[in-house]
Motif scaffolding. Sequence first.
Motif, PDB file in Angstrom:
ATOM      1  N   ASP A 140      -8.283   8.582  32.028  1.00  0.00           N
ATOM      2  CA  ASP A 140      -9.032   8.464  33.275  1.00  0.00           C
ATOM      3  C   ASP A 140      -9.820   9.743  33.556  1.00  0.00           C
ATOM      4  OD1 ASP A 140      -9.681   6.737  35.495  1.00  0.00           O
ATOM      5  OD2 ASP A 140      -8.494   8.084  36.752  1.00  0.00           O
ATOM      6  N   GLU A 141      -9.195  10.876  33.307  1.00  0.00           N
ATOM      7  CA  GLU A 141      -9.891  12.151  33.514  1.00  0.00           C
ATOM      8  C   GLU A 141     -11.093  12.272  32.575  1.00  0.00           C
ATOM      9  OE1 GLU A 141      -9.079  16.972  33.389  1.00  0.00           O
ATOM     10  OE2 GLU A 141      -7.397  15.595  33.111  1.00  0.00           O
ATOM     11  N   LEU A 142     -10.913  11.921  31.322  1.00  0.00           N
ATOM     12  CA  LEU A 142     -12.015  11.952  30.361  1.00  0.00           C
ATOM     13  C   LEU A 142     -13.106  10.976  30.785  1.00  0.00           C
ATOM     14  CD1 LEU A 142     -13.293  12.860  27.689  1.00  0.00           C
ATOM     15  CD2 LEU A 142     -11.868  11.136  26.538  1.00  0.00           C
ATOM     16  N   HIS A 143     -12.722   9.795  31.216  1.00  0.00           N
ATOM     17  CA  HIS A 143     -13.650   8.771  31.680  1.00  0.00           C
ATOM     18  C   HIS A 143     -14.541   9.331  32.811  1.00  0.00           C
ATOM     19  CE1 HIS A 143     -14.994   4.873  33.283  1.00  0.00           C
ATOM     20  NE2 HIS A 143     -14.434   5.191  34.436  1.00  0.00           N
ATOM     21  N   ARG A 144     -13.931   9.993  33.777  1.00  0.00           N
ATOM     22  CA  ARG A 144     -14.696  10.556  34.897  1.00  0.00           C
ATOM     23  C   ARG A 144     -15.648  11.660  34.430  1.00  0.00           C
ATOM     24  NH1 ARG A 144     -10.716  12.714  37.839  1.00  0.00           N
ATOM     25  NH2 ARG A 144      -8.989  11.627  36.891  1.00  0.00           N
ATOM     26  N   HIS A 145     -15.215  12.488  33.484  1.00  0.00           N
ATOM     27  CA  HIS A 145     -16.092  13.540  32.945  1.00  0.00           C
ATOM     28  C   HIS A 145     -17.296  12.919  32.234  1.00  0.00           C
ATOM     29  CE1 HIS A 145     -13.864  17.128  33.890  1.00  0.00           C
ATOM     30  NE2 HIS A 145     -12.760  16.677  33.304  1.00  0.00           N
ATOM     31  N   LEU A 146     -17.041  11.893  31.450  1.00  0.00           N
ATOM     32  CA  LEU A 146     -18.126  11.233  30.723  1.00  0.00           C
ATOM     33  C   LEU A 146     -19.141  10.612  31.678  1.00  0.00           C
ATOM     34  CD1 LEU A 146     -15.989   9.528  27.933  1.00  0.00           C
ATOM     35  CD2 LEU A 146     -17.693  11.337  27.564  1.00  0.00           C
ATOM     36  N   LEU A 147     -18.656  10.020  32.753  1.00  0.00           N
ATOM     37  CA  LEU A 147     -19.565   9.396  33.725  1.00  0.00           C
ATOM     38  C   LEU A 147     -20.389  10.421  34.491  1.00  0.00           C
ATOM     39  CD1 LEU A 147     -17.398   6.529  35.264  1.00  0.00           C
ATOM     40  CD2 LEU A 147     -19.251   6.338  33.590  1.00  0.00           C
ATOM     41  N   ARG A 148     -19.794  11.556  34.793  1.00  0.00           N
ATOM     42  CA  ARG A 148     -20.509  12.587  35.564  1.00  0.00           C
ATOM     43  C   ARG A 148     -21.560  13.319  34.732  1.00  0.00           C
ATOM     44  NH1 ARG A 148     -15.325  13.825  38.416  1.00  0.00           N
ATOM     45  NH2 ARG A 148     -14.846  15.127  36.646  1.00  0.00           N
ATOM     46  N   SER A 149     -21.386  13.338  33.444  1.00  0.00           N
ATOM     47  CA  SER A 149     -22.300  14.071  32.565  1.00  0.00           C
ATOM     48  C   SER A 149     -23.491  13.206  32.180  1.00  0.00           C
ATOM     49  CB  SER A 149     -21.560  14.508  31.295  1.00  0.00           C
ATOM     50  OG  SER A 149     -22.449  15.139  30.408  1.00  0.00           O
TER      51      SER A 149
END
Length: 182
Positions: A87-96
Amino acid sequence: MIIADQLRQKNRAEYLLYLWQVEDIIRAYSGDIDRLKQEYLSRFDVDDSRRQAMYQWYADLCEMMRSEGCMQGGHLRLSLNVLDTLDELHRHLLRSSRFPYYREMYYKVLPYVVELRQKGGHKDQSELQTCFEALYGVMMLRMQHKPVSDSTAQAAKDIATLLGQLSDYYFKDQAEPINFDD
């Protein structure tokens, strides 16, 4: 245990789904390791050392489920940690802005997530957990040889594609940390 080890190293999304399945198997046997050994684990054709390791892995999971209070429902901390990391990786990918393909896949899946949340009332859980629960539900239907509608099958395919891509990014990030900065 053997499958879990393989999935843990190759596909984090499938690994998490497998852990959930194992939790349900343990629940089906009421966490009774002797019954699990006799009625379920004895079916696996493995050598003695693997059999012992498999028995120990299931016994450890039974004990963890009891001590964590998830024998009746919920998930092991082990499973939740995998989900949290993804989930943390998912959020980073979406924000970038560096991952437009991932964001595009996410927006393709988002209507399914919204619909599932409206039907299930799980608005407090992460979008990613909703995706995993949808795939797990479809997997259970298929294992029970129950029909899956075309629209549900398409949603599962799109969600699986997103989670597969997320898993790939997980292993890339493990090998060499991903730069999310724009």
